[in-house]
Design a protein around this motif. Structure first.
Motif, PDB file in Angstrom:
ATOM      1  N   ASP A  20       1.876   9.996   7.972  1.00  0.00           N
ATOM      2  CA  ASP A  20       0.777  10.139   6.829  1.00  0.00           C
ATOM      3  C   ASP A  20       1.959   9.878   5.693  1.00  0.00           C
ATOM      4  N   GLU A  21       1.536   9.060   4.789  1.00  0.00           N
ATOM      5  CA  GLU A  21       2.508   8.899   3.535  1.00  0.00           C
ATOM      6  C   GLU A  21       1.812   9.507   2.586  1.00  0.00           C
ATOM      7  N   LYS A  61      -7.037   6.320   2.275  1.00  0.00           N
ATOM      8  CA  LYS A  61      -6.516   7.093   1.298  1.00  0.00           C
ATOM      9  C   LYS A  61      -7.410   8.372   1.487  1.00  0.00           C
ATOM     10  N   SER A  69       7.057  10.112   3.968  1.00  0.00           N
ATOM     11  CA  SER A  69       6.052  10.292   5.435  1.00  0.00           C
ATOM     12  C   SER A  69       6.481  11.293   6.167  1.00  0.00           C
ATOM     13  N   ILE A  86      -2.802  11.520   0.627  1.00  0.00           N
ATOM     14  CA  ILE A  86      -1.967  10.810   1.555  1.00  0.00           C
ATOM     15  C   ILE A  86      -2.704   9.389   1.951  1.00  0.00           C
ATOM     16  N   THR A  87      -1.870   8.515   2.551  1.00  0.00           N
ATOM     17  CA  THR A  87      -2.133   7.058   3.123  1.00  0.00           C
ATOM     18  C   THR A  87      -2.149   7.413   4.321  1.00  0.00           C
ATOM     19  N   ARG A  88      -3.037   7.115   5.192  1.00  0.00           N
ATOM     20  CA  ARG A  88      -3.155   7.206   6.648  1.00  0.00           C
ATOM     21  C   ARG A  88      -3.668   6.011   6.946  1.00  0.00           C
ATOM     22  N   GLY A  89      -2.793   4.817   7.270  1.00  0.00           N
ATOM     23  CA  GLY A  89      -3.252   3.649   7.834  1.00  0.00           C
ATOM     24  C   GLY A  89      -3.661   2.844   6.523  1.00  0.00           C
ATOM     25  N   LEU A  91      -2.263  17.271   9.191  1.00  0.00           N
ATOM     26  CA  LEU A  91      -1.309  16.041   8.677  1.00  0.00           C
ATOM     27  C   LEU A  91      -0.813  15.674  10.244  1.00  0.00           C
ATOM     28  N   ARG A  92      -0.469  14.266  10.046  1.00  0.00           N
ATOM     29  CA  ARG A  92      -0.090  13.523  11.164  1.00  0.00           C
ATOM     30  C   ARG A  92       1.130  12.598  11.163  1.00  0.00           C
ATOM     31  N   LYS A  93       1.868  12.548  11.997  1.00  0.00           N
ATOM     32  CA  LYS A  93       2.994  11.406  11.971  1.00  0.00           C
ATOM     33  C   LYS A  93       2.704  10.345  11.137  1.00  0.00           C
TER      34      LYS A  93
END
Length: 348
Positions: free
Chosen positions: A161-162, A200, A143, A194-197, A157-159
């Motif tokens: 993000d996987e 995808k 992440s 990425i997966t965000r919450g 990109l955000r804190k």
């Protein structure tokens, strides 16, 4: 006034002036000295360093000490000349240019934040390495911890993000993502899956040339592991990646019957990766001094640090070479039982 008295007066004035100048003149150096040690199978502030829940554990004895280096100085708190001079005269400490610890491209706060992230990664790598050694399966993910202001990843990109793929290729560790980005020519774009919450996404990010000419996007990543049981590590205000080997050994000792140390006082250092490979560290001379002062008689030493360590090993400290977690476990078994070979450091 006699010539002798005048000479003494002038000499005294010069000494006093130099002393005052030395006490107020700031210099861009950092003093590295032996830091505190912590027993990874013991306690810190009456709380276990390693707590395992959801899995059977076993009694331990002896000590498996991680070692640290304390530093004095830095861009926001430079040392004075006298402090630097005292350091140069003390064989147990090192005085190094400030830029060695705090590169000009990063602030002191950024370096300290990176050390915190490296410690968190080191703990996860240690857990993964211990489970790998025990052949216990686990899952992995990576992440985003933060992005660097003004760099391409900032705002894209955000804190949290996987990252699951780079350029269409699946990735599962920090090193794999870093290498995939470095393989891109600076200035070209790279796409992260990425997966965000619950969502995808594919996020395309430009690249730039970073320190040493390497391609970067300006983000800090952290490995996230999905372990089948909980392993909590508590070490207080300690940063950096160099305690990885000792964390792994502490976890292994608690998860396996028998006592890994045989009651001995063992210390050591070395980074660890999820496969169990042990990597080199900095400040080996100061760490050995700290280990010996704390009572250690055996010091697990990364193979790449052996030559340097041989030049400064304190009396009464036996250096044992470690290239991997598996080799370190075998060495401790040999020390405990008196059977088998114990790999030793050599000067060459």
């Amino acid at each position: 006034m006699s010539r002798r008295a005048l000479t003494l007066l002038v000499a005294g004035f010069l000494v006093l002036s130099l002393g005052v100048m030395g006490a107020v003149m700031k210099v861009p150096y950092v003093v590295l000295s032996p830091g505190p040690t912590e027993n990874t199978i013991g306690e810190v502030d009456k709380k276990p360093v390693i707590t395992i829940t959801g899995r059977q554990t076993y009694p331990t004895s002896g000590r498996l000490n991680l070692v640290t280096v304390a530093y004095q100085g830095g861009p926001s708190s430079q040392i004075d000349l006298l402090t630097a001079l005292r350091g140069w005269l003390d064989p147990t400490v090192a005085v190094v240019p400030e830029s060695t610890i705090f590169p000009e491209t990063r602030s002191q706060q950024q370096v300290e934040e990176e050390n915190t992230v490296e410690m968190a990664n080191s703990q996860d790598y240690a857990k993964a390495a211990a489970l790998t050694e025990l052949k216990i399966p686990y899952g992995t993910a990576v992440s985003v911890v933060s992005t660097e202001k003004g760099k391409p990843a900032d705002g894209r990109l955000r804190k949290g993000d996987e990252i699951t793929a780079v350029g269409g290729k699946p990735v599962s560790d920090v090193e794999g993502i870093s290498e995939a980005v470095k393989a891109v020519e600076p200035g070209r774009e790279v796409t992260f899956a990425i997966t965000r919450g619950q969502e995808k996404l594919d996020v395309t990010v430009p690249t730039v040339r970073g320190a040493g000419g390497k391609t970067v996007v300006g983000m800090v990543m952290q490995a996230k592991y999905k372990f089948p049981f909980d392993v909590e590590i508590n070490v207080g205000d300690v940063g950096g990646p160099s305690a990885g080997l000792m964390f792994s050994l502490g976890i292994l000792d608690k998860l396996t019957p028998g006592e890994l140390t045989g009651g001995k006082d063992i210390a050591g250092t070395g980074t660890i990766d999820p496969s169990g490979a042990v990597g080199p560290i900095g400040g080996i001379a100061q760490k050995m001094v700290g280990a010996r002062k704390a009572g250690a008689t055996v010091f697990l030493t990364p193979a790449d640090n052996c030559a340097e360590a041989m030049k400064a090993v304190p009396d009464g400290l036996r250096l044992v070479k470690a290239t991997s977690l598996h080799e370190a476990v075998q060495a401790l078994d040999a020390l405990r039982t008196g059977k088998g070979q114990v790999p030793a450091c050599s000067a060459g």
